[in-house]
Design an enzyme around this catalytic site. Structure first.
Site, short mmCIF file in Angstrom:
data_model
loop_
_atom_site.label_atom_id
_atom_site.label_comp_id
_atom_site.label_asym_id
_atom_site.label_seq_id
_atom_site.Cartn_x
_atom_site.Cartn_y
_atom_site.Cartn_z
N ARG A 85 21.20 9.73 21.66
CA ARG A 85 21.28 9.42 23.09
C ARG A 85 22.41 8.44 23.36
NH1 ARG A 85 19.94 4.25 23.53
NH2 ARG A 85 18.31 3.35 22.21
N TYR A 91 13.57 -0.84 22.80
CA TYR A 91 12.24 -0.88 22.18
C TYR A 91 11.31 0.06 22.92
CZ TYR A 91 7.39 -2.38 21.69
OH TYR A 91 6.02 -2.39 21.54
N HIS A 92 10.48 0.78 22.17
CA HIS A 92 9.40 1.59 22.74
C HIS A 92 8.08 1.14 22.12
CE1 HIS A 92 12.34 4.23 24.48
NE2 HIS A 92 12.81 4.60 23.30
N GLY A 170 15.87 10.31 27.90
CA GLY A 170 15.51 10.07 29.28
C GLY A 170 15.31 8.62 29.65
N ALA A 172 12.61 4.93 29.93
CA ALA A 172 11.49 4.13 29.41
C ALA A 172 11.14 3.08 30.45
CB ALA A 172 11.86 3.49 28.08
N CYS A 188 19.22 -3.39 25.26
CA CYS A 188 20.37 -2.67 25.81
C CYS A 188 21.69 -3.40 25.56
CB CYS A 188 20.18 -2.42 27.31
SG CYS A 188 18.68 -1.47 27.67
#
Length: 276
Positions: A85, A91-92, A170, A172, A188
């Site tokens: 991407r 972070y997720h 996509g 988050a 980011c």
């Protein structure tokens, strides 16, 4: 195959809730969907899910933005993955709404910048439904909210990939995310900014499913798609049938061209990648 996944003729988008799913498994599913969407054996799809604790690095990521060592990540059970991407590092984790739209932009609008702004717009509108004013920031992606401490905080991030006008990856959106995990990275790649969550902003709990429904609805509105929920089991069954169709000899696919809902494989040859 007259099913929820063959939507070219009726301009709708299947919405599939994957629940809590590992990043690797979700990425593999995205790859299958992208291939099928390029072949036009399925229609547009929005996958919504949550991930276990995971850090992903985009194509533009700088390793110095990862602040934790491998041993710390192991201790905290945080996975680390490199991705295709756009964007830097993010972070997720549980409590974060992750959305993976697999869309053929040639049937919507061939403009990746516009598409990213529409992802932001859907989340801005959804935030407003919960009483939160989120905005864009010039020169940055995602959506931001004012902070009493000064600099705006990031509520949702974007990172997309585009190949032959088919999107993947996509957004988050932090709903009830444990924000302490953002301390493992420079979110980011912007050192002077921090992340926030809808739960923190509202001072109350919010269900991820409730936010997913709102974002999905607004995404359909801005992209002019009719969003339809499809159960995961049904969706996977239809994907398997679509993949079978795409591997049939051409002469066996000819009758399908005369029936509504089926399309002979073939997609535009453009290959574009977008950075978030």
């Amino acid at each position: 195959m007259n099913s929820a996944m063959n939507s070219d003729a009726v301009n709708f988008c299947a919405v599939v809730d994957l629940g809590l799913i590992g990043w690797t498994e979700a990425f593999a599913l995205q790859q299958r969907l992208v291939a099928a969407r390029k072949a036009r054996t399925i229609g547009d799809t929005l996958l919504v899910c949550q991930h276990p604790h995971t850090i992903t690095l985009g194509r533009n990521a700088k390793l110095q933005h990862l602040l934790a060592s491998e041993s710390v990540l192991r201790q905290k059970n945080v996975e680390l993955h490199h991705t295709n991407r756009g964007g830097d590092i993010t972070y997720h984790g549980p409590g974060q709404l992750v959305g993976y739209p697999i869309l053929h932009l040639s049937a919507i609008r061939r403009d990746i910048g516009w598409y990213m702004r529409m992802l932001e717009e859907a989340m801005i509108r959804a935030s407003a439904e919960f009483g939160v004013t989120a905005v864009r920031e010039a020169g940055k992606t995602g959506i931001w909210v004012a902070s009493s401490g000064g600099a705006p905080e990031k509520l949702a991030a974007l990172g997309v990939h585009l190949s032959r006008w088919v999107t993947s990856h996509g957004f988050a959106y932090n709903v009830s995310t444990d924000l302490r995990y953002f301390g493992l990275i420079v979110p980011c790649g912007i050192a002077e900014r921090s992340a926030t969550s809808l739960e923190k902003l509202l001072g109350r709990s919010v269900a991820v499913a409730e936010v997913a429904a709102s974002v999905s609805r607004h995404l359909g509105a801005v992209l002019n798609l009719e969003m339809r929920a499809v159960p995961r089991v049904q969706f996977m069954s239809e994907l398997e049938r679509a993949e079978l169709i795409s591997h049939l000899p051409a002469e066996e696919l000819l009758p399908a061209a005369q029936s509504p809902g089926r399309t002979i494989p073939g997609a535009p040859s453009e290959a574009v990648r977008s950075d978030a």
